[in-house]
Structures are given as structure tokens and as C-alpha cells.
Design a protein around this motif. Structure first.
Motif, short mmCIF file in Angstrom:
data_model
loop_
_atom_site.label_atom_id
_atom_site.label_comp_id
_atom_site.label_asym_id
_atom_site.label_seq_id
_atom_site.Cartn_x
_atom_site.Cartn_y
_atom_site.Cartn_z
N PHE A 1 0.84 -1.21 0.00
CA PHE A 1 0.00 0.00 0.00
C PHE A 1 0.87 1.25 0.00
N LEU A 2 0.60 2.13 -0.95
CA LEU A 2 1.31 3.39 -1.08
C LEU A 2 0.46 4.52 -0.50
N ASN B 1 -11.44 27.91 1.00
CA ASN B 1 -10.58 27.49 2.11
C ASN B 1 -11.23 26.37 2.94
N GLY B 2 -12.09 25.59 2.30
CA GLY B 2 -12.75 24.49 3.00
C GLY B 2 -11.84 23.29 3.18
N ARG B 3 -12.35 22.30 3.87
CA ARG B 3 -11.57 21.09 4.13
C ARG B 3 -11.27 20.36 2.83
N LYS B 4 -10.14 19.63 2.84
CA LYS B 4 -9.80 18.83 1.67
C LYS B 4 -9.06 17.58 2.12
N GLU B 5 -9.27 16.52 1.39
CA GLU B 5 -8.58 15.25 1.65
C GLU B 5 -7.37 15.22 0.73
N ASN B 6 -6.17 15.32 1.30
CA ASN B 6 -4.94 15.58 0.53
C ASN B 6 -4.21 14.34 0.04
N SER B 7 -4.67 13.18 0.39
CA SER B 7 -3.82 12.00 0.25
C SER B 7 -3.65 11.53 -1.18
N ILE B 8 -2.45 11.01 -1.42
CA ILE B 8 -2.16 10.17 -2.59
C ILE B 8 -2.18 8.74 -2.07
N ARG B 9 -2.94 7.89 -2.69
CA ARG B 9 -3.01 6.49 -2.27
C ARG B 9 -2.83 5.60 -3.49
N GLY B 10 -2.36 4.39 -3.24
CA GLY B 10 -2.19 3.50 -4.37
C GLY B 10 -1.71 2.12 -3.97
N ILE B 11 -1.49 1.32 -4.98
CA ILE B 11 -1.07 -0.07 -4.80
C ILE B 11 0.26 -0.28 -5.52
N LYS B 12 1.23 -0.72 -4.78
CA LYS B 12 2.54 -1.08 -5.34
C LYS B 12 2.51 -2.55 -5.74
N ILE B 13 2.95 -2.85 -6.94
CA ILE B 13 2.97 -4.22 -7.45
C ILE B 13 4.37 -4.55 -7.94
N THR B 14 4.95 -5.59 -7.38
CA THR B 14 6.26 -6.06 -7.85
C THR B 14 6.12 -7.50 -8.29
N ARG B 15 6.89 -7.89 -9.30
CA ARG B 15 6.83 -9.28 -9.77
C ARG B 15 8.22 -9.90 -9.76
N ASP C 1 9.55 -11.49 -12.06
CA ASP C 1 10.25 -11.34 -13.34
C ASP C 1 10.91 -9.97 -13.48
N GLY C 2 10.86 -9.18 -12.39
CA GLY C 2 11.52 -7.87 -12.39
C GLY C 2 10.64 -6.72 -12.84
N LYS C 3 9.41 -7.01 -13.28
CA LYS C 3 8.50 -5.97 -13.71
C LYS C 3 7.71 -5.42 -12.53
N ASN C 4 7.47 -4.10 -12.53
CA ASN C 4 6.73 -3.44 -11.46
C ASN C 4 5.59 -2.61 -12.04
N ALA C 5 4.54 -2.44 -11.26
CA ALA C 5 3.40 -1.63 -11.69
C ALA C 5 2.82 -0.89 -10.50
N ALA C 6 2.01 0.13 -10.78
CA ALA C 6 1.37 0.91 -9.73
C ALA C 6 -0.03 1.31 -10.15
N ILE C 7 -0.95 1.29 -9.19
CA ILE C 7 -2.27 1.88 -9.35
C ILE C 7 -2.32 3.05 -8.38
N VAL C 8 -2.58 4.25 -8.89
CA VAL C 8 -2.54 5.44 -8.03
C VAL C 8 -3.87 6.19 -8.08
N THR C 9 -4.14 6.95 -7.02
CA THR C 9 -5.37 7.73 -6.96
C THR C 9 -5.11 9.04 -6.21
N TYR C 10 -5.86 10.05 -6.60
CA TYR C 10 -5.77 11.37 -5.98
C TYR C 10 -7.16 11.99 -6.07
N ASN C 11 -7.42 13.02 -5.26
CA ASN C 11 -8.80 13.50 -5.09
C ASN C 11 -9.14 14.76 -5.86
#
Length: 448
Positions: free
Chosen positions: A194-195, A210-224, A226-236
Motif C-alpha cells: 500500500f502506497l 478554504n474548506g476542508r480537503k482530503e490531501n492524500s495520494i493512495r495507491g497499490i505497489k505491485i512487484t513481480r 520477473d523484475g517488472k513493477n506496476a502501480a495503481i494510483v489515486t488522488y482527489n
């Protein structure tokens, strides 16, 4: 005089047929709430009965272009617009397959404003031919406001997303299906983690100054292995850097973000899923007036935020991967005319097909990924303190929008009668207290 009275009587009858009063029955006392909470408990039972995996996770991914050749499709975003005039960057279907040895879960995200309901329906038939159903798929979209339209055959869809195109809709469906097939075909042993990072300077509250905001970057780190890597990322932040007077196809900042990740030496493949975007817009600490420079800068900063934590983010190879969809029982629609009056439900159903949807949960090891059939606000996650709830169980939380149905904007209930912004008035199709309704569903699924 008689004609006048007859005309008035006709107008009154028409008004009574077309217009009703907003239903303000407390949501927790409704039959719909009870039915949905029963659905939540059924989901929890299924999750608790799931057989744990003992095998190393298999992961695959793939992408396919969704732009049809020779079809002048309309742009979707900022209301009705005509056909695009050029392609700044291509639009894709990006798919992932997660196979824990017992179950297979698919993630599919499109470079479109929403995940089209019509495409989801057409995929059901095609997925059956390879042993899957749409219940096995976590749907999402990037929410770019410069993507293709023409994928919604309803009256509202034709008005908001451009005239329906069979060619365009079929191309999106075929490309999505092929991306899933290829992702399954190229699975390899891997692990996931988990990222999470923060980037407060690139997002703002677009309905409250100037209201509230959810600032986070979240995502899924994927390693294999075979040396290949991937990511799923999200932002608001809404991908609305490109102004509406540019009639071009573009992925906006999510596309720049993905491109920067894939250009790095750490990540081979990446995908973006729109996060808790309701009430959240893009910001720019540099005050750059050129929208294309702005989106590129935003993509680079967000990419660096992921790359800076990549190496120190742990992963697990033996995890359960389970998708469960909890149906939501909706009250009749409540598209407002003014504070206390609405368009009657039969009118809305005739124009749109009605309200239908679920809260999707993908459990990927200790990651709880929820998806809503709407734009959903990060302020709801703040109010419910979801991060604190999952932390008590040594788990992680992420929430995305556009899960294959669409029921409008879900924002904080406190805004319903106090703000007159477009998000709160025109785009709330469900009525008061649905922030609490959706919030309660997610909270129950986390806690149980």
C-alpha cells in the motif's frame, strides 16, 4: 375567462404530474436503509467465509487504446460539446488481474469522465465467455474532462455526454475486454503493498473557499518476480486543468502522472483511478497560467511523491484477493428544482434509466479498496475517520469514484441546504442525507 381557467387548470395538472416535494424522511428510518444494511451484513458473511489463499499471488496487466478511428466523437466534460478536433494524448483502457490461487479479481480503469454504464452492461456478456462476470471487476475511470463522450444512450446521457455513438461505445467495450484478456494472459508471480503520501498543495475544496480537503495520494505497489513493477494510483482532485475551450482529447494530469511513473526506472506500468473527487478540484502553488504546463507540473510532483516512497514500501506475496459488491437500495430520485421541490422520479427514470448501484469492495491483502457509483467527496472520509478505523485492524483504506454505475454527487450532508453550487444543487440526484448513507455502508464494511 373560461379559456384562462382551463389553461390554468392544465398548467396545475402538468405541474402536479412533473413536480413533487423533496422527501426529508430521516434516512436511518427508511426501509431502503434497512434493506441496504441487510445487504452489508450479507457481504460481511461472505467475506468471513472466504477461504484464505496459501499461494503466491499472480499479477498481470495490459492496456488498449479506446479511441475509434474515423469516428468524430463528442467530448465529455463541462456539459454538451461537439466532436474533438485533435488528440493531445491517447486514451486507454488499463486492466490488472490479481489471482490468489482461489479467486481472480480484475481492476479496469478507463481514460473517460465516468465508467460508462452501457459499457459495463456489454462487458457482462463478453466476460461470461472467459469465465468471469462483472462481479469480478473493480471498475473505475480517470474522470478526465477532455475524454470521449457518446457512450450513454439515455436522454440525459445524450445531453450531457454528447450524442450516442454505437461505434465509439463498441470500441470502448472491445478495448476493455481485450485489456482484461491480455492482463490475464501475462500473469506472473508477484506481491502487493500500500502506497500513501500527501500532496496538499495540488488540491483544493472547490465548493467552499478554504474548506476542508482530503490531501492524500493512495495507491497499490505491485512487484513481480520477473523484475517488472506496476502501480495503481489515486488522488482527489478533479482533472480539470484543461479549460473547456480546448476541444482536444487528453488525460489531463492523470495522464502526465502515469507517463512520468512509466518513464522512471522503478515502474514499468501504471494506471490512475479517480479518487474522492466530489468537492475537490486541482490547485497550483506555482500559479501557472498555461493549463498544459500546469497539468505536466502536477503530474511530475505527484509522480515524485510515489517514487520517493517506492523502495521503502513493503509488499506481501501471499494475500487474499476478493471483490464483493453491496447493492444500495435507493429512495426515489430527488433532482431539485428549488429548495423543497424536485422533478418526479418517473421523469428522471424516463430520462436516465433511474438510480442503481453498489459499494464495491476489493480486499487485496490488508488493503480495503472501496468504490462508489458516483462522484464521492473526500470530506466524508474525513468525517468518518476511515484511516483511523482501518489502522486499528492493521489495514489500509482507499476510496475511488465511478464504479460502473452513476447516481450523481455524494457530498457532505451539511451542504445540502446551505450551498447553491452546481455540485450540491444540480448534480445531487439522490436527496438529503446520502453522505451519511454511503458513509455508514463503508464504515460497517470496515468494522465488520
Amino acid at each position: 375567462m373560461k379559456k384562462l381557467l382551463v389553461s390554468l387548470a392544465v398548467l396545475i395538472v402538468i405541474a402536479l404530474v412533473l413536480i413533487g416535494r423533496i422527501d426529508r424522511t430521516p434516512i436511518h428510518s427508511t426501509e431502503e436503509y434497512k434493506v441496504t444494511m441487510d445487504n452489508v451484513h450479507e457481504t460481511v458473511k461472505k467475506l468471513n467465509k472466504a477461504i484464505p489463499s496459501q499461494d503466491t499471488l499472480l499479477v498481470g496487466w495490459s492496456s488498449e487504446c479506446i479511441i475509434p478511428k474515423g469516428e468524430p466523437l463528442p467530448l465529455a466534460g463541462y456539459g454538451f460539446r461537439g466532436p474533438y478536433r485533435m488528440v493531445r494524448d491517447s486514451l486507454y483502457a488499463r486492466a490488472f488481474s490479481f489471482d490468489d490461487g482461489i479467486r481472480e479479481s480484475i481492476v479496469l480503469t478507463l481514460d473517460l469522465m465516468i465508467f460508462p454504464i452501457e459499457v459495463r452492461k456489454r462487458l457482462e456478456t463478453k466476460l461470461n465467455t472467459i469465465g468471469l462476470t462483472t462481479d469480478d471487476v473493480m471498475f473505475s475511470a480517470t474522470h478526465t474532462h477532455n475524454g470521449m463522450g457518446g457512450f450513454d444512450p439515455s436522454a440525459i446521457g445524450n445531453a450531457a455526454m454528447g450524442l450516442f455513438s454505437e461505434v465509439g461505445t463498441n470500441k470502448i467495450t472491445e478495448a476493455s475486454f481485450k485489456a482484461i484478456v491480455e492482463a490475464r494472459k501475462h500473469k506472473s508471480k508477484g506481491s502487493v503493498g500500500f502506497l500513501k503520501s500527501e500532496s496538499p498543495e495540488w488540491v483544493n475544496n472547490r465548493i467552499v473557499h478554504n474548506g476542508r480537503k482530503e490531501n492524500s495520494i493512495r495507491g497499490i505497489k505491485i512487484t513481480r518476480e520477473d523484475g517488472k513493477n506496476a502501480a495503481i494510483v489515486t488522488y482527489n482532485a478533479h482533472p480539470t486543468n484543461i479549460e473547456m475551450n480546448y476541444w482536444i482529447l487528453s488525460r489531463d494530469y492523470p495522464g502526465a502522472w502515469v507517463s512520468y511513473l512509466e518513464a522512471s526506472d522503478k515502474i514499468d506500468f501504471a494506471a490512475f483511478c479517480a479518487g474522492m473527487v466530489a468537492s475537490h478540484g486541482p490547485a497550483d502553488p506555482n500559479h501557472n497560467h498555461d493549463c498544459f504546463s500546469r497539468l505536466e507540473n502536477m503530474g511530475k510532483v505527484l509522480s515524485d511523491s510515489i517514487l520517493n516512497i517506492w523502495d521503502k514500501t513493503p509488499t506481501q506475496a501471499v494475500v487474499n484477493t476478493i471483490i464483493q459488491k453491496t447493492p444500495i437500495d435507493f429512495r426515489p430520485s430527488q433532482v431539485r428544482i428549488e429548495k423543497h421541490l424536485k422533478v418526479r422520479d418517473w421523469v428522471f427514470r424516463s430520462a436516465s434509466g433511474g438510480l442503481e448501484g453498489d459499494i464495491t469492495l476489493l480486499k487485496l491483502g490488508n488493503i480495503n479498496w472501496f468504490a462508489s457509483p458516483s462522484d464521492i467527496s473526500g470530506e466524508i472520509a474525513i468525517d468518518y475517520e476511515y484511516d483511523k478505523l482501518v489502522k486499528q485492524k492493521n489495514e489500509h483504506f482507499m476510496l475511488t469514484s465511478f464504479n460502473g454505475n452513476y447516481v450523481g454527487y455524494i457530498t457532505c450532508d451539511a451542504y445540502y441546504d446551505t450551498l447553491e453550487s452546481f455540485e450540491i444543487r444540480e448534480m445531487n440526484w439522490v436527496g438529503p442525507e446520502y453522505g451519511a448513507y454511503f458513509g455508514d455502508i463503508i464504515k460497517e464494511l470496515i468494522e465488520n
